[in-house]
Enzyme design. Sequence first.
Site, short mmCIF file in Angstrom:
data_model
loop_
_atom_site.label_atom_id
_atom_site.label_comp_id
_atom_site.label_asym_id
_atom_site.label_seq_id
_atom_site.Cartn_x
_atom_site.Cartn_y
_atom_site.Cartn_z
N HIS A 39 1.29 -6.92 7.07
CA HIS A 39 1.18 -7.79 8.25
C HIS A 39 -0.27 -7.80 8.70
O HIS A 39 -0.96 -6.79 8.62
CB HIS A 39 2.08 -7.28 9.38
N ASP B 219 10.31 -10.34 8.05
CA ASP B 219 11.03 -11.14 7.06
C ASP B 219 11.79 -10.30 6.05
O ASP B 219 12.70 -10.81 5.39
CB ASP B 219 10.05 -12.05 6.30
N1 ACO Z 1 2.12 -6.72 -1.37
C1 ACO Z 1 1.13 -6.12 -2.02
N2 ACO Z 1 -0.08 -5.92 -1.49
C2 ACO Z 1 -0.30 -6.37 -0.25
C3 ACO Z 1 0.69 -7.02 0.50
C4 ACO Z 1 1.94 -7.18 -0.11
N3 ACO Z 1 2.94 -7.78 0.53
N4 ACO Z 1 0.21 -7.36 1.71
C5 ACO Z 1 -1.06 -6.93 1.74
N5 ACO Z 1 -1.36 -6.34 0.56
C6 ACO Z 1 -2.62 -5.74 0.19
C7 ACO Z 1 -3.61 -6.77 -0.31
O1 ACO Z 1 -3.53 -6.99 -1.67
C8 ACO Z 1 -4.90 -6.10 0.09
O2 ACO Z 1 -5.16 -5.05 -0.81
P1 ACO Z 1 -6.65 -4.75 -1.33
O3 ACO Z 1 -7.43 -4.41 -0.10
O4 ACO Z 1 -6.45 -3.62 -2.28
O5 ACO Z 1 -7.10 -6.03 -1.97
C9 ACO Z 1 -4.58 -5.45 1.43
O6 ACO Z 1 -3.19 -5.17 1.38
C10 ACO Z 1 -4.89 -6.31 2.64
O7 ACO Z 1 -4.28 -7.58 2.46
P2 ACO Z 1 -4.77 -8.93 3.18
O8 ACO Z 1 -4.27 -10.09 2.40
O9 ACO Z 1 -6.23 -8.88 3.47
O10 ACO Z 1 -4.02 -8.82 4.56
P3 ACO Z 1 -3.76 -10.04 5.50
O11 ACO Z 1 -3.79 -9.52 6.87
O12 ACO Z 1 -4.66 -11.19 5.19
O13 ACO Z 1 -2.30 -10.50 5.04
C11 ACO Z 1 -0.03 -10.99 4.94
C12 ACO Z 1 -1.16 -10.42 5.81
C13 ACO Z 1 -0.36 -12.43 4.54
C14 ACO Z 1 1.25 -10.99 5.76
C15 ACO Z 1 0.13 -10.12 3.67
O14 ACO Z 1 0.48 -8.80 4.04
C16 ACO Z 1 1.13 -10.70 2.70
O15 ACO Z 1 0.78 -11.55 1.87
N6 ACO Z 1 2.42 -10.24 2.75
C17 ACO Z 1 3.47 -10.81 1.93
C18 ACO Z 1 3.97 -12.12 2.53
C19 ACO Z 1 4.82 -11.89 3.77
O16 ACO Z 1 5.71 -11.03 3.78
N7 ACO Z 1 4.57 -12.68 4.79
C20 ACO Z 1 5.35 -12.64 6.05
C21 ACO Z 1 4.54 -12.04 7.16
S1 ACO Z 1 5.50 -11.93 8.65
C22 ACO Z 1 5.56 -13.53 9.19
O17 ACO Z 1 4.65 -14.30 9.02
C23 ACO Z 1 6.76 -14.01 9.84
#
Ligand code: ACO
Length: 370
Positions: free
Chosen positions: A255, A306
Site C-alpha cells: 500500500h 482488496d
Molecule cells: N507484490 C510484490 N512486490 C510489491 C508489491 C506487491 N503487491 N507492492 C509493492 N511491492 C514492492 C515493489 O516491487 C517495490 O520493491 P523494490 O523497492 O524492491 O522495487 C516496493 O515494494 C515498493 O513498491 P512501490 O510500487 O514503489 O509502492 P507504491 O506505493 O508505488 O505502490 C501499490 C502501492 C500500487 C498498492 C503496490 O503495493 C501494488 O502494486 N500492490 C498490488 C496491487 C494492489 O493490491 N492494489 C490495491 C491497493 S489498495 C486499493 O487501491 C484499494
Amino acid sequence: MTARGLEGVIAGTTQLSSITDGVLTYRGITIDELTAHASYEEVVHLLLFGTLPTRAELDALRQRLSDYRPLPAGLLSILRGVPRDAVPIDTLRTAISALGFYEQRPSDTSREVSLDKAIRLIAQVPTIVAAIERLRRGLEPVSPPEATDTAHAFLLMLKGTAPDEVEVEAMNKILVLHADHEFNASTFAARVAAATLADMHAAVTAAVATLKGPLHGGANAAVMAMLQEIGDVEAVEPYVRAKLARKERVMGFGHRVYKHGDPRAKWLREMSRRLSERSGEPKWYQMSARMEEVMRRAKGLFPNVDFYAATVYHYLGIPSDLMTPVFATSRISGWTAHILEQYADNRLIRPRAEYTGPTSQPWVPIEERG
Ligand code: ACO
C-alpha cells in the site's frame, strides 16, 4: 524535486477521513469503532452531513435512499443494450455517466442540487450493479425492495432471494470499510474533475474510470483470479516465490500509505474466515491465510483492503469481475462527499510538471525529416 506518483505530497485538505500513524478514521471516528457498530447508512450520514445521525435523521435518510433506489426506465434500456460480455466496471462507468441525463439540473453544482444528486447516486449505484449482473446472466433485474438498508437491498437485488443475517452483516461491514479513504487515486480523480466545476456525475465517472485499474480497485478481482489459478493451499508458497523471483507483483499486497498493515484487512480476514466455515469451500480462506504468511516472510508486505475482500465477496456469491463494481457501491459515498467538499471551497487543481524532454530543437521541414 518531483515526488514520483505524488508520494507523500499533501495535495489538499479534507475533513472526511484521515490516515494517521496507520489509523484510519472517518470524521475522527476510527474505522474499528465504525465497523463494529455502525450501519452503512449511519456512515453515509456521517460523511455527507458531518455527524452521526439522530434516530429521526437516520430514518429520514433511509427513507430517501429507499425512494431513490429505482432506476430511470431510460437507463434500464441502456443497460439492456450493453453487450453481454462487457466488463461490469465498464458498464457501471457508462451507466453513471448516462444517469446524469435524467437529472433535472445536470450541470448545476450548487450544494443543494449536488447533495440531492449524491444521495440519489448512493441509492442507485447498488441497483445498477445488481442489474448489470442479472442482465448479463439473462435474468430480469429485481425491483428494489422498500424500507430496507443498502446491504440487504443490494444482496436481494443481486440474487433475487432474501439474504440471511450473516450475509447482510458481512455486506454491511464491507460497505462501512470501503466507504472512504482520504486522497486515494479514484477520489483524487473525482476531486480534480470537480475542481473544474464539472458536475457530480462527471466527477463520479472519472472516479469509476480510475477505480478500474489493477493497482487500485481492480486488485480484488485480480486476487480471486490468482487464487483460482493457484487452486490449492500447498501450491501457494511456490507460486508466490516464483512470482517474486520474476519481480512480479502479488495482487492485494502493499500500500502507498500503510507500510505496516492496512487496518481494514483484519476485519476482512475475520469475515473471510467466518464465511469460509459455512461455505463448504474453506480452501479460498486457507490459501489466503497462507499467502499472507508467505508474503510477510518473503517480502515484508501486508495485505491491503482488496486481499481478503476478494474471498469475502466470493463467499457472498459475487463473481470476480463484479468485485470492483461492488467496491464502488460503497465508495460512491466517499466520492460524492469529497466532491461536495471540493465544491464548498474550490480552487482549480492544476499542478506543474518538471519538463525532462529535449530543449532548443529546430523546426525541420517535412521533406528534410527522416
Ligand atoms: N507484490 C510484490 N512486490 C510489491 C508489491 C506487491 N503487491 N507492492 C509493492 N511491492 C514492492 C515493489 O516491487 C517495490 O520493491 P523494490 O523497492 O524492491 O522495487 C516496493 O515494494 C515498493 O513498491 P512501490 O510500487 O514503489 O509502492 P507504491 O506505493 O508505488 O505502490 C501499490 C502501492 C500500487 C498498492 C503496490 O503495493 C501494488 O502494486 N500492490 C498490488 C496491487 C494492489 O493490491 N492494489 C490495491 C491497493 S489498495 C486499493 O487501491 C484499494
